[in-house]
Design a protein around this motif. Sequence first.
Motif, short mmCIF file in Angstrom:
data_model
loop_
_atom_site.label_atom_id
_atom_site.label_comp_id
_atom_site.label_asym_id
_atom_site.label_seq_id
_atom_site.Cartn_x
_atom_site.Cartn_y
_atom_site.Cartn_z
N GLY A 21 0.75 -6.89 -3.63
CA GLY A 21 0.58 -8.31 -3.87
C GLY A 21 1.51 -8.83 -4.94
N GLN A 22 2.22 -7.94 -5.60
CA GLN A 22 3.17 -8.32 -6.65
C GLN A 22 4.56 -8.41 -6.04
OE1 GLN A 22 2.08 -8.90 -9.88
NE2 GLN A 22 0.04 -8.60 -9.03
N ARG A 23 5.45 -9.03 -6.76
CA ARG A 23 6.85 -9.12 -6.35
C ARG A 23 7.72 -8.42 -7.38
NH1 ARG A 23 8.22 -11.60 -1.26
NH2 ARG A 23 6.39 -12.82 -0.71
N THR A 24 8.77 -7.79 -6.90
CA THR A 24 9.72 -7.18 -7.82
C THR A 24 10.57 -8.30 -8.42
OG1 THR A 24 11.41 -6.91 -6.13
CG2 THR A 24 9.82 -5.10 -6.39
N PRO A 25 11.29 -8.02 -9.51
CA PRO A 25 12.17 -9.05 -10.09
C PRO A 25 13.19 -9.58 -9.09
CG PRO A 25 11.88 -7.26 -11.62
CD PRO A 25 11.22 -6.83 -10.33
N ALA A 26 13.56 -8.77 -8.10
CA ALA A 26 14.51 -9.21 -7.09
C ALA A 26 13.85 -10.03 -5.99
CB ALA A 26 15.22 -8.00 -6.49
N GLY A 27 12.52 -10.13 -5.99
CA GLY A 27 11.82 -10.95 -5.02
C GLY A 27 11.23 -10.20 -3.85
N TYR A 28 11.39 -8.88 -3.83
CA TYR A 28 10.82 -8.10 -2.74
C TYR A 28 9.34 -7.82 -3.03
CZ TYR A 28 15.64 -7.23 -1.41
OH TYR A 28 16.94 -7.38 -1.03
N ARG A 29 8.61 -7.54 -1.97
CA ARG A 29 7.22 -7.17 -2.17
C ARG A 29 7.16 -5.77 -2.80
NH1 ARG A 29 5.05 -8.95 3.70
NH2 ARG A 29 4.85 -11.15 3.27
N GLU A 30 6.32 -5.62 -3.78
CA GLU A 30 6.16 -4.32 -4.42
C GLU A 30 5.19 -3.49 -3.57
OE1 GLU A 30 6.10 -3.70 -8.92
OE2 GLU A 30 4.01 -3.59 -8.33
N THR A 31 5.57 -2.28 -3.26
CA THR A 31 4.73 -1.42 -2.43
C THR A 31 4.47 -0.10 -3.13
OG1 THR A 31 6.64 -0.46 -1.30
CG2 THR A 31 5.62 -2.38 -0.26
N ILE A 32 3.37 0.52 -2.73
CA ILE A 32 3.10 1.88 -3.15
C ILE A 32 2.98 2.72 -1.89
CG2 ILE A 32 1.98 1.31 -5.32
CD1 ILE A 32 -0.71 1.69 -3.89
N THR A 33 3.30 3.98 -1.99
CA THR A 33 3.22 4.87 -0.84
C THR A 33 1.93 5.66 -0.91
OG1 THR A 33 5.61 5.07 -0.81
CG2 THR A 33 4.37 6.73 0.42
N ALA A 34 1.16 5.60 0.17
CA ALA A 34 -0.08 6.35 0.25
C ALA A 34 0.09 7.44 1.32
CB ALA A 34 -1.23 5.43 0.64
N THR A 35 -0.23 8.67 0.95
CA THR A 35 -0.11 9.78 1.89
C THR A 35 -1.49 10.20 2.36
OG1 THR A 35 -0.12 11.36 0.08
CG2 THR A 35 2.03 10.66 0.91
N CYS A 36 -1.51 10.79 3.53
CA CYS A 36 -2.76 11.24 4.14
C CYS A 36 -3.39 12.33 3.27
CB CYS A 36 -2.47 11.77 5.54
SG CYS A 36 -3.89 12.53 6.33
N PRO A 37 -4.67 12.19 2.92
CA PRO A 37 -5.29 13.23 2.08
C PRO A 37 -5.58 14.52 2.85
CG PRO A 37 -6.88 11.54 2.66
CD PRO A 37 -5.56 11.07 3.17
N ALA A 38 -5.62 14.46 4.15
CA ALA A 38 -5.94 15.67 4.93
C ALA A 38 -4.72 16.58 5.09
CB ALA A 38 -6.49 15.28 6.29
N CYS A 39 -3.56 15.99 5.37
CA CYS A 39 -2.37 16.81 5.60
C CYS A 39 -1.37 16.69 4.46
CB CYS A 39 -1.71 16.42 6.92
SG CYS A 39 -1.06 14.74 6.95
N HIS A 40 -1.69 15.90 3.44
CA HIS A 40 -0.84 15.73 2.25
C HIS A 40 0.55 15.24 2.63
CE1 HIS A 40 -3.98 17.60 -0.09
NE2 HIS A 40 -4.01 18.58 0.79
N GLY A 41 0.63 14.35 3.61
CA GLY A 41 1.89 13.72 3.95
C GLY A 41 2.78 14.50 4.89
N THR A 42 2.29 15.58 5.46
CA THR A 42 3.13 16.35 6.38
C THR A 42 3.01 15.85 7.81
OG1 THR A 42 1.41 17.98 6.78
CG2 THR A 42 2.93 18.41 4.96
N GLY A 43 1.88 15.27 8.19
CA GLY A 43 1.71 14.75 9.54
C GLY A 43 1.24 15.77 10.55
N SER A 44 1.15 17.02 10.14
CA SER A 44 0.67 18.05 11.06
C SER A 44 -0.46 18.82 10.38
CB SER A 44 1.79 19.01 11.44
OG SER A 44 2.29 19.64 10.30
#
Length: 62
Positions: free
Chosen positions: A26-49
């Motif tokens: 919901g925040q904007r970076t100084p350059a005007g882009y949307r600020e994002t955070i990366t959330a990884t899957c708690p089950a596979c810890h971001g591996t996808g398998s």
Amino acid sequence: MPEHNHALARRCPHCDGFPAVAVTTGQRTPAGYRETITATCPACHGTGSLPLAKRVKAGATC
Ligand SMILES: [Zn+2]
């Protein structure tokens, strides 16, 4: 025609192969882009398998 061959890697059933997503804060970076955070899957810890231990426990051969 339908594809009958399954993918070789077992997808994580928790995230269905989408292990990391960007969530806007919901925040904007100084350059005007949307600020994002990366959330990884708690089950596979971001591996996808499934982790190897869970695959063996489930009876998969690969
Ligand atoms: Zn996952």
